[in-house]
Enzyme design. Structure first.
Site, PDB file in Angstrom:
ATOM      1  N   THR A 186     -11.419 -15.174  41.274  1.00 57.02           N
ATOM      2  CA  THR A 186     -11.554 -16.061  40.119  1.00 57.02           C
ATOM      3  C   THR A 186     -12.523 -17.182  40.484  1.00 57.02           C
ATOM      4  O   THR A 186     -12.655 -17.542  41.655  1.00 57.02           O
ATOM      5  CB  THR A 186     -10.208 -16.683  39.719  1.00 57.02           C
ATOM      6  OG1 THR A 186      -9.727 -17.430  40.828  1.00 57.02           O
ATOM      7  CG2 THR A 186      -9.191 -15.647  39.353  1.00 57.02           C
ATOM      8  N   GLU A 331      -6.530 -12.568  36.378  1.00 57.52           N
ATOM      9  CA  GLU A 331      -5.223 -12.178  36.929  1.00 57.52           C
ATOM     10  C   GLU A 331      -4.501 -11.165  36.043  1.00 57.52           C
ATOM     11  O   GLU A 331      -3.447 -10.661  36.397  1.00 57.52           O
ATOM     12  CB  GLU A 331      -4.333 -13.422  37.071  1.00 57.52           C
ATOM     13  CG  GLU A 331      -4.725 -14.359  38.215  1.00 57.52           C
ATOM     14  CD  GLU A 331      -5.718 -15.433  37.796  1.00 57.52           C
ATOM     15  OE1 GLU A 331      -6.448 -15.217  36.805  1.00 57.52           O
ATOM     16  OE2 GLU A 331      -5.780 -16.479  38.468  1.00 57.52           O
ATOM     17  N   LYS A 442      -3.585 -36.061  26.028  1.00 57.22           N
ATOM     18  CA  LYS A 442      -2.322 -36.608  25.551  1.00 57.22           C
ATOM     19  C   LYS A 442      -2.560 -38.035  25.103  1.00 57.22           C
ATOM     20  O   LYS A 442      -2.886 -38.899  25.895  1.00 57.22           O
ATOM     21  CB  LYS A 442      -1.276 -36.556  26.670  1.00 57.22           C
ATOM     22  CG  LYS A 442       0.066 -36.139  26.131  1.00 57.22           C
ATOM     23  CD  LYS A 442       0.995 -35.752  27.219  1.00 57.22           C
ATOM     24  CE  LYS A 442       2.228 -35.116  26.589  1.00 57.22           C
ATOM     25  NZ  LYS A 442       3.260 -34.872  27.537  1.00 57.22           N
ATOM     26  N   TRP A 447      -0.037 -34.456  21.715  1.00 56.71           N
ATOM     27  CA  TRP A 447      -1.101 -33.612  22.254  1.00 56.71           C
ATOM     28  C   TRP A 447      -2.253 -33.503  21.271  1.00 56.71           C
ATOM     29  O   TRP A 447      -2.046 -33.366  20.075  1.00 56.71           O
ATOM     30  CB  TRP A 447      -0.598 -32.190  22.502  1.00 56.71           C
ATOM     31  CG  TRP A 447       0.575 -32.075  23.419  1.00 56.71           C
ATOM     32  CD1 TRP A 447       1.754 -32.758  23.336  1.00 56.71           C
ATOM     33  CD2 TRP A 447       0.686 -31.219  24.539  1.00 56.71           C
ATOM     34  NE1 TRP A 447       2.584 -32.373  24.334  1.00 56.71           N
ATOM     35  CE2 TRP A 447       1.960 -31.416  25.090  1.00 56.71           C
ATOM     36  CE3 TRP A 447      -0.153 -30.294  25.134  1.00 56.71           C
ATOM     37  CZ2 TRP A 447       2.411 -30.737  26.209  1.00 56.71           C
ATOM     38  CZ3 TRP A 447       0.288 -29.599  26.238  1.00 56.71           C
ATOM     39  CH2 TRP A 447       1.553 -29.830  26.779  1.00 56.71           C
TER      40      TRP A 447
HETATM   41  P1  ADP Z   1     -11.767 -14.285  31.471  1.00 56.55           P
HETATM   42  O1  ADP Z   1     -12.955 -15.175  31.423  1.00 56.55           O
HETATM   43  O2  ADP Z   1     -12.096 -12.876  31.667  1.00 56.55           O
HETATM   44  O3  ADP Z   1     -10.850 -14.454  30.309  1.00 56.55           O
HETATM   45  P2  ADP Z   1     -10.845 -15.973  33.649  1.00 56.55           P
HETATM   46  O4  ADP Z   1      -9.775 -15.663  34.600  1.00 56.55           O
HETATM   47  O5  ADP Z   1     -12.186 -16.352  34.165  1.00 56.55           O
HETATM   48  O6  ADP Z   1     -10.919 -14.682  32.762  1.00 56.55           O
HETATM   49  O7  ADP Z   1     -10.405 -17.106  32.668  1.00 56.55           O
HETATM   50  C1  ADP Z   1      -9.187 -17.048  32.021  1.00 56.55           C
HETATM   51  C2  ADP Z   1      -9.008 -18.263  31.171  1.00 56.55           C
HETATM   52  O8  ADP Z   1     -10.044 -18.363  30.189  1.00 56.55           O
HETATM   53  C3  ADP Z   1      -7.748 -18.251  30.378  1.00 56.55           C
HETATM   54  O9  ADP Z   1      -6.658 -18.684  31.134  1.00 56.55           O
HETATM   55  C4  ADP Z   1      -8.085 -19.207  29.243  1.00 56.55           C
HETATM   56  O10 ADP Z   1      -7.933 -20.562  29.643  1.00 56.55           O
HETATM   57  C5  ADP Z   1      -9.537 -18.952  29.007  1.00 56.55           C
HETATM   58  N1  ADP Z   1      -9.706 -18.009  27.911  1.00 56.55           N
HETATM   59  C6  ADP Z   1      -9.914 -16.693  27.973  1.00 56.55           C
HETATM   60  N2  ADP Z   1     -10.046 -16.178  26.746  1.00 56.55           N
HETATM   61  C7  ADP Z   1      -9.878 -17.184  25.873  1.00 56.55           C
HETATM   62  C8  ADP Z   1      -9.879 -17.308  24.442  1.00 56.55           C
HETATM   63  N3  ADP Z   1     -10.098 -16.270  23.668  1.00 56.55           N
HETATM   64  N4  ADP Z   1      -9.653 -18.527  23.918  1.00 56.55           N
HETATM   65  C9  ADP Z   1      -9.443 -19.603  24.696  1.00 56.55           C
HETATM   66  N5  ADP Z   1      -9.442 -19.553  26.029  1.00 56.55           N
HETATM   67  C10 ADP Z   1      -9.654 -18.364  26.624  1.00 56.55           C
END
Ligand code: ADP
Length: 545
Positions: A186, A331, A442, A447
């Site tokens: 990651t 993950e 916050k 929020w």
């Molecule tokens: P990926 O970029 O493939 O989704 P990452 O592990 O790099 O995987 O990032 C995951 C994070 O990206 C998530 O925990 C979330 O915070 C954010 N994320 C992924 N998809 C979305 C979405 N559609 N809307 C908002 N946040 C997202």
């Protein structure tokens, strides 16, 4: 009593065997680093994956040894997906957008033995090769006559020469389906990167799930363009689901600008594309002024960060393309939820449907999710109550490679992975991310969703990009500030943008200030780096303080 059905391990090699047998003439089209278009079929892919497996055997690689790639989306990378994992080794896709120091750290942590790279990344490989003692074979993904001379990389081989000498006969080994198949680190905005280590079982189950109609809906009738990189969470699993369905695959290689993508989509009759919002922003930015339309594109999966509602609307209204908003994580292999309407929602007025489409969507079978408060108590699915989003399932990490086990356990002792996202879930099961836990603003105990604030700014015609962060405030604890990049040539003042917020969100949620910046810092996967932005705004004071 046990069932009396055949027990066969779910192995990645079974995907390529299936594709060869049932979709042998299915097309795979790649734009190469050289700039030309390469075409072949699943039959060719299977044959060359076997040659690669033999070449790896020839090196004396042991079971589970790691083979790394630094490569764009293309057919040779796809061969590594099957040749490396199918022969029992672990495919380690490296993210070329990382800093060389980080790449070297990751290669050493993974103990990669072989590193295959596209020629674009030669300077990067030259920068790291002296720091990667575990790598004993460097392979340039090119023909022999393109192999750079005097590269300074000891024993550098051309991929074509290397696998060209290997037999295309290979019996894929059978082993435990829980064996590691691939790994992805990651981005790690803080501390060292952490790796998700996928298994054959998790990958095949995810490939099945991803292909379902309410998930990615892939079929042999589709022509699919994964813009999402194969170095990031296995391109959301598309290469595996493609082999399972036999869809035509179109790989964009390094050319990710709007013009190149559009021309490839039109030439290859792409019906389906997948990528992060920033890529589609560029594509739409190219299409709109030129008055161009898609002639075959029907659907696009957008995820990785929140898809701005203005983008969903533009795809739908201006181009007749359905946006499938997706959420996931490295993950999670990565798919967790996808936003497709249910039968009873099809008769809702368009504005109501649009509200649903903006959500991250419904859990895929295989992903169990819940939202909890600070004490771990489950929160109601009312579409309003926020909570920390937890997930569990057979393609979600249990523990990081050589790292910690991040799971939290419930009263039944079941482990849940804390996503770090804050979300609501409505009565129909549609999840909506409102923030990452570290990004939550916050204000006075309430929020504020930074995503909402950004989405409103993004809907303003003069705004190219917007990022909202919380700034310390003596009374309210934090107040939102939005950093904005203006579109080239566009005029926009602080007052105009703040006025634009009126009526679109609660008054107290309107940002206290607008800061115009040249660029929003982006992470290696194209996501906004809020931590970096906060650093850049270190000396900043809210107005009136
Ligand atoms: P990926 O970029 O493939 O989704 P990452 O592990 O790099 O995987 O990032 C995951 C994070 O990206 C998530 O925990 C979330 O915070 C954010 N994320 C992924 N998809 C979305 C979405 N559609 N809307 C908002 N946040 C997202």
């Amino acid at each position: 009593m046990l069932g009396q059905m055949q027990s066969q391990p779910l192995l990645i090699s079974s995907l390529i065997e299936f594709a060869e047998r049932h979709h042998g003439d299915g097309q795979i089209v790649s734009r190469r680093v050289e700039g030309d278009i390469h075409r072949y079929t699943y039959r060719d892919l299977a044959r060359r994956s076997r040659q690669l497996a033999n070449a790896l055997d020839g090196l004396g690689l042991a079971f589970s040894d790691r083979v790394a790639t630094l490569a764009w989306n293309g057919y040779r990378h796809m061969e590594a997906y099957f040749g490396v994992s199918g022969s029992g080794r672990v495919l380690h896709t490296l993210n070329p957008r990382l800093h060389p120091e980080q790449i070297a750290w990751i290669v050493n942590h993974a103990e990669d033995q072989v590193l295959c790279f596209d020629l674009t990344f030669l300077p990067l490989v030259q920068a790291v090769q002296g720091k990667c003692p575990t790598v004993r074979k460097w392979v340039a993904l090119c023909d022999a006559d393109r192999l750079p001379q005097d590269s300074g990389i000891p024993g550098l081989a051309s991929y074509e020469e290397w696998i060209g000498g290997a037999s295309d006969q290979y019996a894929w080994p059978q082993f435990d389906e829980n064996t590691a198949s691939s790994m992805c680190y990651t981005s790690g905005t803080t501390g060292h990167p952490k790796a998700a280590l996928y298994s054959h079982r998790s990958t095949v189950l995810h490939a099945y799930a991803a292909a379902l109609p309410d998930v990615m809906c892939l079929s042999a009738r589709d022509s699919v363009l994964p813009v999402v990189p194969m170095f990031h969470v296995n391109a959301w699993g598309i290469p595996y689901s493609a082999a399972l369905t036999g869809c035509k695959l179109v790989f964009p290689g390094p050319a990710l600008d709007g013009k190149s993508l559009y021309e490839l989509m039109e030439a290859e009759h792409v019906t389906y594309a997948a990528g992060v919002p920033t890529v589609w922003q560029m594509l739409l930015g190219y299409l709109k002024p030129a008055g161009l339309k898609f002639s075959t594109l029907k659907r696009t999966v957008i995820g990785g960060s929140a898809c701005p509602p203005a983008m969903i609307a533009s795809f739908q209204d201006d181009f007749g393309v359905e946006v499938l908003h997706a959420w996931g994580m490295t993950e999670m292999s990565p798919l967790g939820t996808l936003c497709t309407l249910k039968n009873q929602q099809l008769d809702l007025p368009p504005e109501e449907q649009m509200k649903i489409r903006q959500k991250q969507g419904r859990a895929i079978y295989g992903v169990d999710m819940k939202i909890v408060d600070g004490q771990g108590r489950e929160m109601p699915w009312d579409g309003k109550t926020f909570g920390d989003l937890l997930v569990r399932g057979p393609w979600i990490v249990d523990s990081y490679y050589k790292g910690e086990n991040p799971l939290v356990h419930d009263a039944q002792g079941r482990g849940w992975f804390p996503t770090g996202d804050v979300a609501t879930i409505d009565a129909d099961g549609f999840m909506q991310i409102t923030d990452r836990s570290k990004d939550v603003i916050k204000s006075g105990g309430e929020w504020i969703s930074s995503i909402d604030i950004e989405n409103i700014a993004m809907a303003h015609p003069a705004v190219a990009m917007a990022a909202c962060v919380g700034m310390p405030h003596p009374k309210w604890d934090e107040r939102p500030v939005v950093a904005v990049v203006r579109k080239p040539g566009a005029e926009l003042t602080r007052e105009e943008l703040l006025a634009f917020y009126e009526g679109k969100t609660a008054k107290w949620q309107i940002p206290d200030d607008v800061v115009f910046v040249d660029a929003i810092p982006l992470g290696a996967t194209g996501k906004m780096l809020k931590t970096r932005l906060r650093e850049q705004l270190a000396g900043y004071r809210l107005p009136g303080l």
